[in-house]
Design an enzyme around this catalytic site. Structure first.
Site: not given
Ligand code: MRU
Length: 348
Positions: A45, A87, A195, A236, A247
């Site tokens: 992830r 995703r 996370q 993201d 997130k």
């Molecule tokens: O659902 P996830 O755990 O994949 O979400 C990840 C995030 O939101 C991170 O902050 C984002 O991908 C930045 S990673 C360098």
């Protein structure tokens, strides 16, 4: 340093992030379907890590299809579609697949599938390799923003686990800490999947960086008490006007930072920019299973049959973003101009 993913002799090994911090488990993927499953399940992830994993997934698909030359091209496109469907929000996934397909498209339909597969493998390795240099530049560019001995707050995990190397936001934090600019990190636990508690706290602790874990609803009080001087997160997807998807809970942190007059920084590579979208209103936001909200660590914490809303991401409007730290420098408002200049420079 444990790597989120490693490619060796036709096998993509993923560090299973759903098992951390309790146990260190690895998943050996020799089939692209297992890579797709791992992305869906969040075993791998974080936006850049998802992109790199999908690139290797496509290599695994090509290797399988190379044995059936008649099916190679339609098969490759269908593997790409399946991977795209894993995703919806992190644009690095689509960026990596597009980059891989553009390498394949340099070959004609009569090309030897083995040659196309070799070129795809080379490109996937390049994507993973480049992430290291990108992380390093982001870290150096971002560290300079912090005055000595700052305490910062971060949300979710934008560290080594979310990338192929050191991370984006956590890369900046690590570099700033080594320079004496950061003295402590407050890590939001990041419900529903934790996370922050499971991954960020684990990474920072392993690196010896002082970290204090808080629940998400404590961030405002931490800021009001003056315990942090900045907030920094990853992303993201960043649209052409500088709106930032990250997130769920990131928007709340940005609003709180504004209220308390502290800078809110976003650290992200160019591969996280979606130049095709005008604003964050166009970003598809993933919704995940209600079970993530109604239970914690496998224990049910809500009544049976309760209605649940579980968006995995939110969008922070550009007006709340103090600066976006990229491998090519630090962008500031007006973001539409700054991001257009970045796009022109990169020829995207
Ligand atoms: O659902 P996830 O755990 O994949 O979400 C990840 C995030 O939101 C991170 O902050 C984002 O991908 C930045 S990673 C360098």
């Amino acid at each position: 340093m444990l790597r989120s993913l490693e490619w060796r002799a036709g096998c993509l090994t993923l560090l299973n992030q759903t098992a951390l911090p309790g146990s260190t488990e690895f998943i050996d993927c020799r089939d692209w379907r297992r890579v797709a499953e791992a992305i869906r399940r969040l075993e791998v992830r974080g936006a850049p890590a998802i992109g790199a994993a999908a690139a290797f997934g496509l290599v695994l698909g090509a290797r399988e299809l190379a044995a059936r030359p008649g099916d190679f091209w339609p098969g490759l496109l269908s593997v790409a579609e399946e991977l795209r469907g894993t995703r919806p929000t992190a644009v690095n996934l689509f960026w990596a697949i597009d980059r891989m397909l553009s390498v394949a498209s340099r070959y004609g339909s009569g090309a030897d599938p083995a040659a196309v597969t070799a070129a795809l493998e080379e490109e996937a390795v390049a994507i993973a390799h480049e992430d290291e240099a990108v992380n390093r530049s982001i870290s150096v560019n971002g560290a300079a923003l912090f005055p000595p001995q700052s305490a910062v707050l971060t949300h979710c995990n934008a560290g080594a686990l979310a990338t192929v190397a050191f991370g984006t936001a956590l890369g900046v934090i690590g570099e700033a800490w080594r320079q004496g600019r950061i003295s402590r990190v407050f890590a939001d636990e990041t419900r529903p999947l934790l996370q922050g508690a499971r991954l960020t706290a684990w990474e920072l602790k392993n690196e010896g960086i002082p970290v204090t874990l808080i629940t998400d609803n404590m961030a405002g009080w931490v800021m009001q008490r003056g315990l942090v001087q900045a907030a920094i997160v990853g992303a993201d997807r960043i649209t052409a006007n500088g709106d930032v998807a990250n997130k769920i809970g990131t928007y709340s942190v940005a609003v709180l930072a504004k209220e308390h007059g502290i800078p809110f920084y976003v650290a992200a590579p160019v591969s996280t920019f979606d130049f095709s979208l005008a604003s964050g209103a166009d970003i598809p936001i993933e919704e995940r299973s209600p079970a993530e909200v109604t239970s914690l660590g496998g224990v049910r914490t809500a009544p049976e049959g309760i209605d649940v809303f579980n968006p995995a991401f939110d969008v922070t409007p550009n007006r709340l973003v103090t600066a976006i730290i990229t491998e090519h420098g630090v962008l500031r408002a007006p973001y539409t101009e700054a991001i257009a200049a970045l796009r022109d420079k990169k020829g995207c």
